[in-house]
Scaffold this motif. Structure first.
Motif, mmCIF file in Angstrom:
data_model
loop_
_atom_site.group_PDB
_atom_site.id
_atom_site.type_symbol
_atom_site.label_atom_id
_atom_site.label_comp_id
_atom_site.label_asym_id
_atom_site.label_seq_id
_atom_site.Cartn_x
_atom_site.Cartn_y
_atom_site.Cartn_z
ATOM 1 N N ALA A 35 115.248 82.438 -18.891
ATOM 2 C CA ALA A 35 114.203 81.094 -18.524
ATOM 3 C C ALA A 35 112.953 81.340 -18.893
ATOM 4 C CB ALA A 35 114.187 80.783 -17.140
ATOM 5 N N LEU A 36 112.635 82.551 -18.534
ATOM 6 C CA LEU A 36 111.071 82.987 -19.185
ATOM 7 C C LEU A 36 111.069 82.699 -20.479
ATOM 8 C CD1 LEU A 36 110.331 86.227 -17.375
ATOM 9 C CD2 LEU A 36 109.198 84.162 -17.264
ATOM 10 N N VAL A 37 111.685 82.885 -21.626
ATOM 11 C CA VAL A 37 111.954 82.511 -22.819
ATOM 12 C C VAL A 37 112.249 81.266 -23.143
ATOM 13 C CG1 VAL A 37 113.070 83.425 -25.254
ATOM 14 C CG2 VAL A 37 112.326 85.077 -24.152
ATOM 15 N N GLY A 38 113.179 80.812 -22.234
ATOM 16 C CA GLY A 38 113.329 79.127 -22.939
ATOM 17 C C GLY A 38 111.720 78.332 -22.651
ATOM 18 N N PHE A 39 112.400 78.927 -21.241
ATOM 19 C CA PHE A 39 110.893 77.849 -21.282
ATOM 20 C C PHE A 39 109.459 77.859 -21.678
ATOM 21 C CE2 PHE A 39 107.216 76.033 -19.056
ATOM 22 C CZ PHE A 39 107.733 74.902 -17.974
ATOM 23 N N ALA A 40 109.005 79.249 -21.954
ATOM 24 C CA ALA A 40 108.016 79.569 -23.521
ATOM 25 C C ALA A 40 107.676 78.744 -24.361
ATOM 26 C CB ALA A 40 108.139 81.090 -22.999
ATOM 27 N N ASN A 41 109.359 78.994 -24.802
ATOM 28 C CA ASN A 41 109.617 78.308 -26.779
ATOM 29 C C ASN A 41 109.575 76.733 -26.143
ATOM 30 O OD1 ASN A 41 109.279 80.250 -28.243
ATOM 31 N ND2 ASN A 41 112.301 81.005 -27.110
ATOM 32 N N PHE A 42 109.775 76.498 -25.356
ATOM 33 C CA PHE A 42 110.084 74.680 -25.489
ATOM 34 C C PHE A 42 109.219 73.633 -25.155
ATOM 35 C CE2 PHE A 42 111.266 71.070 -22.784
ATOM 36 C CZ PHE A 42 112.338 70.377 -23.909
ATOM 37 N N LEU A 43 107.800 74.912 -24.126
ATOM 38 C CA LEU A 43 106.921 74.252 -24.072
ATOM 39 C C LEU A 43 106.139 74.157 -25.922
ATOM 40 C CD1 LEU A 43 104.760 76.965 -21.669
ATOM 41 C CD2 LEU A 43 105.222 73.921 -21.307
ATOM 42 N N ILE A 44 106.321 74.864 -26.671
ATOM 43 C CA ILE A 44 105.399 75.127 -27.673
ATOM 44 C C ILE A 44 106.131 73.916 -28.834
ATOM 45 C CG2 ILE A 44 105.571 76.496 -30.297
ATOM 46 C CD1 ILE A 44 105.842 79.324 -28.132
ATOM 47 N N ARG A 45 107.332 73.369 -28.436
ATOM 48 C CA ARG A 45 107.616 71.973 -28.978
ATOM 49 C C ARG A 45 107.697 71.255 -28.726
ATOM 50 N NH1 ARG A 45 114.120 70.628 -28.522
ATOM 51 N NH2 ARG A 45 114.467 68.817 -29.128
ATOM 52 N N LEU A 46 107.292 71.362 -27.267
ATOM 53 C CA LEU A 46 106.860 69.929 -26.542
ATOM 54 C C LEU A 46 105.320 69.673 -26.923
ATOM 55 C CD1 LEU A 46 108.221 69.590 -23.254
ATOM 56 C CD2 LEU A 46 108.954 68.144 -25.552
ATOM 57 N N TRP A 47 104.785 70.996 -26.875
ATOM 58 C CA TRP A 47 103.570 70.372 -27.596
ATOM 59 C C TRP A 47 103.329 70.001 -28.706
ATOM 60 C CZ3 TRP A 47 98.482 70.267 -26.189
ATOM 61 C CH2 TRP A 47 97.628 70.478 -26.952
ATOM 62 N N GLU A 48 104.234 70.664 -30.392
ATOM 63 C CA GLU A 48 103.891 70.186 -31.879
ATOM 64 C C GLU A 48 104.583 69.191 -31.728
ATOM 65 O OE1 GLU A 48 104.418 74.997 -33.490
ATOM 66 O OE2 GLU A 48 106.604 73.442 -32.917
ATOM 67 N N ASN A 49 105.201 68.615 -31.168
ATOM 68 C CA ASN A 49 106.321 67.207 -30.651
ATOM 69 C C ASN A 49 105.491 66.095 -30.750
ATOM 70 O OD1 ASN A 49 108.179 68.768 -32.024
ATOM 71 N ND2 ASN A 49 109.811 68.315 -30.373
ATOM 72 N N GLU A 50 104.492 66.527 -29.307
ATOM 73 C CA GLU A 50 104.008 64.887 -28.844
ATOM 74 C C GLU A 50 102.716 65.226 -28.688
ATOM 75 O OE1 GLU A 50 105.938 62.912 -27.659
ATOM 76 O OE2 GLU A 50 107.855 64.195 -28.268
ATOM 77 N N GLN A 51 102.393 66.352 -29.405
ATOM 78 C CA GLN A 51 100.476 66.139 -29.545
ATOM 79 C C GLN A 51 99.907 65.562 -28.103
ATOM 80 O OE1 GLN A 51 98.736 68.438 -31.878
ATOM 81 N NE2 GLN A 51 100.595 68.581 -31.994
ATOM 82 N N PRO A 52 100.151 66.612 -27.206
ATOM 83 C CA PRO A 52 99.221 65.115 -26.008
ATOM 84 C C PRO A 52 98.080 65.518 -26.001
ATOM 85 C CG PRO A 52 100.930 67.328 -25.073
ATOM 86 C CD PRO A 52 100.353 67.524 -26.492
ATOM 87 N N ARG A 53 97.303 64.676 -25.574
ATOM 88 C CA ARG A 53 95.742 65.234 -24.730
ATOM 89 C C ARG A 53 95.046 66.420 -23.921
ATOM 90 N NH1 ARG A 53 93.230 64.099 -20.059
ATOM 91 N NH2 ARG A 53 94.409 62.898 -18.589
ATOM 92 N N ALA A 54 96.655 66.589 -22.733
ATOM 93 C CA ALA A 54 96.902 67.534 -21.699
ATOM 94 C C ALA A 54 98.060 67.494 -21.586
ATOM 95 C CB ALA A 54 95.958 66.960 -20.764
ATOM 96 N N VAL A 55 98.931 69.000 -20.912
ATOM 97 C CA VAL A 55 99.723 68.693 -20.731
ATOM 98 C C VAL A 55 99.257 69.149 -18.947
ATOM 99 C CG1 VAL A 55 102.117 70.770 -20.524
ATOM 100 C CG2 VAL A 55 100.298 70.014 -22.530
ATOM 101 N N VAL A 56 100.619 69.070 -17.785
ATOM 102 C CA VAL A 56 100.527 69.160 -17.455
ATOM 103 C C VAL A 56 101.709 69.658 -16.497
ATOM 104 C CG1 VAL A 56 100.717 66.588 -15.605
ATOM 105 C CG2 VAL A 56 100.324 68.854 -14.422
#
Length: 275
Positions: A35-56
């Protein structure tokens, strides 16, 4: 204001990662790590795809009952989690903070509530939000300013859900989703709904009346009225949940890599370091 706020249902996506990835993925001293690996990778993917101003990232408080449990004894009755998942859930908010992102968790609130609070705050400031979750209750948040990102295959593919997609899938408007849940029930949360009413009939009733309350005022479900009002309250996300500051954020990849490495997750730590 063009960059969205990225709002993540931590528990929903952690559960999805845990069940999608092999449990043979281990970290230091043989401790569970999928779960740690999957979630950590998912955070990266979401950041790269969405380019958000902030994340919560919102989290459930599993050791403290919410008002939903207190109002309805059957709420989420019988729900149990693997010990290896619980161990990873305890660590994941710190993983989120190591990225430089905000983690929202407080006694008596669920992850859903933090999603609603974050969306309400972002809409009030004139911004937009993307909400990553596999929980369809969150469809009530969809609007012209809010898009739901719903994993469709493990965590590898994402559907983008707006008001049109909610109407297409359920035949109701996003703001009617809690009414729909109250009428049809929700097996995952153990909400029984109205007797003899399935999803299609519930949608037809809402098309006719506009709301659960209007149907009750017309004499429908008189014997179940208070129960249905309770189910609607339970299904409605609580936008009063307390949030950490959601200022402009840039990831701190080096700190995240160091933290993941200390957890014994060298592979994902290396991927983060490369960023």
């Amino acid at each position: 204001m063009k960059r969205p706020l990225l709002v993540i249902d931590g528990d929903s996506l952690a559960h999805r990662a845990y069940h999608a990835l092999p449990k043979t993925i281990r970290r230091a001293e043989g401790r569970p790590g999928n779960a740690l690996v999957g979630f950590a990778n998912f955070l990266i993917r979401l950041w790269e795809n969405e380019q958000p101003r902030a994340v919560v990232v919102g989290w459930d408080s599993l050791d403290t009952p919410t008002y939903r449990h207190e109002l309805f004894a059957g709420y989420q009755a019988g729900r149990e989690f693997d010990e290896e998942l619980l161990e990873q859930l305890d660590l994941l908010p710190e993983v989120v903070r190591s990225y430089g992102f905000a983690a929202a968790k407080a006694p008596g609130y669920e992850a859903d509530d933090f999603l609603a609070a974050a969306v309400k705050q972002e809409e009030a400031r004139g911004g937009t939000a993307v909400v990553a979750t596999s929980d369809r209750d969150s469809f009530q948040l969809a609007s012209e300013r809010v898009t739901i990102l719903q994993p469709t295959r493990g965590v590898s593919e994402l559907a983008r859900i707006g008001p049109a997609e909610v109407r297409e899938r359920y035949g109701v408007e996003p703001e009617q989703v809690p009414d729909l849940i109250a009428l049809r029930g929700d097996p995952s949360d153990k909400l029984p709904g109205a007797r003899g009413i399935g999803p299609k009939k519930a949608a037809q009733l809402l098309a006719q009346y506009g709301s659960l309350e209007a149907a009750l005022a017309d004499g429908r479900f008189a014997a179940e009225a208070e129960d249905l009002r309770l189910f609607r309250r339970i299904a409605t996300m609580d936008a009063s949940a307390p949030l950490p500051p959601l200022a402009e954020t840039s990831p701190v990849w080096a700190e995240a890599s160091s933290f993941l490495d200390r957890l014994g997750l060298g592979g994902v730590a290396g991927r983060v370091a490369a960023l």
